[in-house]
Design an enzyme around this catalytic site. Structure first.
Site, PDB file in Angstrom:
ATOM      1  CG  ASP A  67      -3.500  -1.791  -7.679  1.00 24.08           C
ATOM      2  OD1 ASP A  67      -3.367  -2.476  -6.650  1.00 24.08           O
ATOM      3  OD2 ASP A  67      -3.753  -0.580  -7.647  1.00 24.08           O
ATOM      4  CD  GLU A 124       3.641   3.265  -6.108  1.00 21.04           C
ATOM      5  OE1 GLU A 124       3.927   4.225  -6.868  1.00 21.04           O
ATOM      6  OE2 GLU A 124       2.509   2.747  -6.064  1.00 21.04           O
TER       7      GLU A 124
HETATM    8  C1  GLC Z   1      -1.337   0.949  -5.432  1.00 20.87           C
HETATM    9  C2  GLC Z   1      -0.831  -0.431  -5.006  1.00 20.87           C
HETATM   10  C3  GLC Z   1      -1.495  -0.841  -3.716  1.00 20.87           C
HETATM   11  C4  GLC Z   1      -1.255   0.224  -2.667  1.00 20.87           C
HETATM   12  C5  GLC Z   1      -1.673   1.622  -3.159  1.00 20.87           C
HETATM   13  C6  GLC Z   1      -1.229   2.741  -2.226  1.00 20.87           C
HETATM   14  O1  GLC Z   1      -2.682   0.936  -5.694  1.00 20.87           O
HETATM   15  O2  GLC Z   1      -1.041  -1.370  -6.000  1.00 20.87           O
HETATM   16  O3  GLC Z   1      -1.006  -2.074  -3.280  1.00 20.87           O
HETATM   17  O4  GLC Z   1      -1.930  -0.068  -1.488  1.00 20.87           O
HETATM   18  O5  GLC Z   1      -1.092   1.872  -4.401  1.00 20.87           O
HETATM   19  O6  GLC Z   1       0.148   2.684  -1.999  1.00 20.87           O
END
Ligand code: GLC
Length: 435
Positions: free
Chosen positions: A168, A399
């Site tokens: 992102d 995460e």
């Molecule tokens: C964030 C991450 C993305 C992922 C999402 C859900 O947006 O950057 O890669 O899929 O979270 O975990």
């Protein structure tokens, strides 16, 4: 062993009716590439669940083939922005009424996920019939990318929103985002939710968020169709990682299709074109790295970042290129970083703590591990695997993780959301390899 049980428990707790959420509160819906990675790790102990996970994801597929990056199965969940009402994906008549979805996509992982499941569970009749059911849907998704997202017919598709890349807020997008000159009234009022759940220091800035909303609105204006967006979007990128993943998934589909006696000539044609242009578009000889390409400003994006290593996973690097990447990663390791930092550790834009600007990400280690293995860089592949396991064992199922070793010594937890699905799943994938 204890940690493997914890990983399974996390996946069980994150399981909703037919799919997994990445983590409670912060990400309470189904995400595209998260689903793929969850299906991988889950399949070792519960293949039925992996099949359900993928099948549910494809209930959100649009008529034009697009697979949205989020499916909002539970419309009452209020802790997320932008929620389904903000996306309003039904401006496109081919978007399903249910589940509601976002209007952008994410890395096309399901081809290689399907192949991995079939390799892990040979001769499983239930899986084989599922493979036949899902195969044309995955192909339809790829067809969408070639048809709607490749205006110059190069076999390399574009993204118009950083969130599509899965990375992102990588510094990779900064230049293109900084060029967007936004007036206040060009975006609707909105309230972020992420910064009240996770630490704001670890999240994208509000400057970036305004631009995310702007690009979302642009997509909506054109019903999330590729052609008009390509004409207008100030953010138009051929992402090296996304295209490497597409090519990897194509390769898997060709193998699976041959096994199932399905005609794969359409995929083979795509593959020839994509592979031909991949090298010339994405390799940067000066950096000795694969980089992404800014289609709007017609130039390579000359940054070293984690997406540039994923061509190894798709066997797209020559031996010389692969060796250069290996030597670089080895030097990053030797200098005291856990592999693999998501951005160039020598760049002033590197931030070992903030989201995609430096930390280590579980699913990236999984792809990188397999990429290194396929070039017989076994020692480095082991480091990529064991670094991830060390981080989880010390800091928990978060995460993403601090990449600087000396900083990790003083930490007691990872970053972002806790009890995270792809972390648990990747952990199980790696541990099952050791078993
Ligand atoms: C964030 C991450 C993305 C992922 C999402 C859900 O947006 O950057 O890669 O899929 O979270 O975990």
């Amino acid at each position: 062993m204890a940690y493997m049980d914890t990983a399974k428990k996390i996946l069980a707790n994150n399981w909703r009716n037919g799919f997994s959420i990445p983590t409670d509160r912060l990400y309470p819906f189904q995400w595209l590439w998260d689903s793929g990675f969850v299906a991988l790790g889950t399949s070792h102990h519960d293949l039925d669940r992996s099949i359900d996970e993928i099948r549910t994801m494809f209930t959100g597929q649009w008529d034009n083939g697009m697979l949205p990056h989020i499916l909002f199965h539970s419309e009452t969940e209020e802790t997320y922005f932008p929620n389904y009402d903000f996306w309003n994906s039904n401006v496109n008549s081919g978007a399903p009424q249910f589940p509601k979805s976002s209007g952008i996509t994410q890395p096309p992982v399901f081809g290689f996920v399907l192949e991995d499941l079939l390799n892990t569970h040979t001769d499983n009749s239930k899986l084989l019939s599922f493979a036949k059911e899902i195969f044309p849907k995955i192909v339809h998704f790829h067809r969408f990318l070639y048809h709607y997202r490749d205006p110059n017919r190069e076999g390399l598709f574009f993204i118009f929103h950083p969130w599509e890349s899965g990375r992102d807020n990588s510094p990779l997008w900064d230049d293109a985002l900084n060029k967007i000159d936004l007036k206040k009234d060009e975006i609707p009022a909105y309230t972020r939710r992420d910064t009240s759940i996770a630490d704001a220091d670890e999240r994208p800035t509000s400057f970036q968020y305004d631009r995310y909303v702007y690009l979302l609105e642009l997509g909506k204006k054109y019903k999330y169709d590729g052609e008009e967006i390509a004409k207008e979007s100030p953010f138009l990128i051929q992402d090296c990682m996304m295209n490497a993943i597409l090519i990897k998934s194509n390769e898997s589909l060709i193998k699976v299709g041959n096994m199932l006696n399905i005609d794969v000539s359409e995929i083979e044609d795509w593959q020839v074109l994509s592979k031909r242009n991949f090298q010339s578009k994405f390799w940067n000889q000066e950096l000795k790295h694969f980089v992404s390409y800014d289609l709007r400003h017609e130039k390579q994006m000359t940054h070293k970042e984690i997406g540039g290593y994923i061509p190894l996973f798709a066997n797209l690097a020559s031996d010389t290129q692969a060796n250069a990447i290996k030597d670089y990663l080895q030097s990053v390791h030797d200098r005291g970083y856990y592999l693999c930092p998501s951005f160039d550790v020598d760049s002033p834009l590197f931030d070992s703590k903030r989201y995609w600007r430096g930390p280590v990400w579980p699913q990236m280690n999984w792809m990188l591990y397999h990429g290194l293995k396929s070039y017989q860089f076994d020692d480095l592949a082991e480091i990529v695997k064991s670094d991830f396991i060390t981080l989880v064992d010390k800091l928990g199922f978060y995460e993403y993780f601090e990449s600087n070793k000396s900083d990790v010594e003083n930490l007691s937890h990872g970053y972002g959301g806790g009890n995270f699905s792809w972390t648990a799943s990747t952990y199980l994938s790696f541990k099952n390899m050791n078993a």
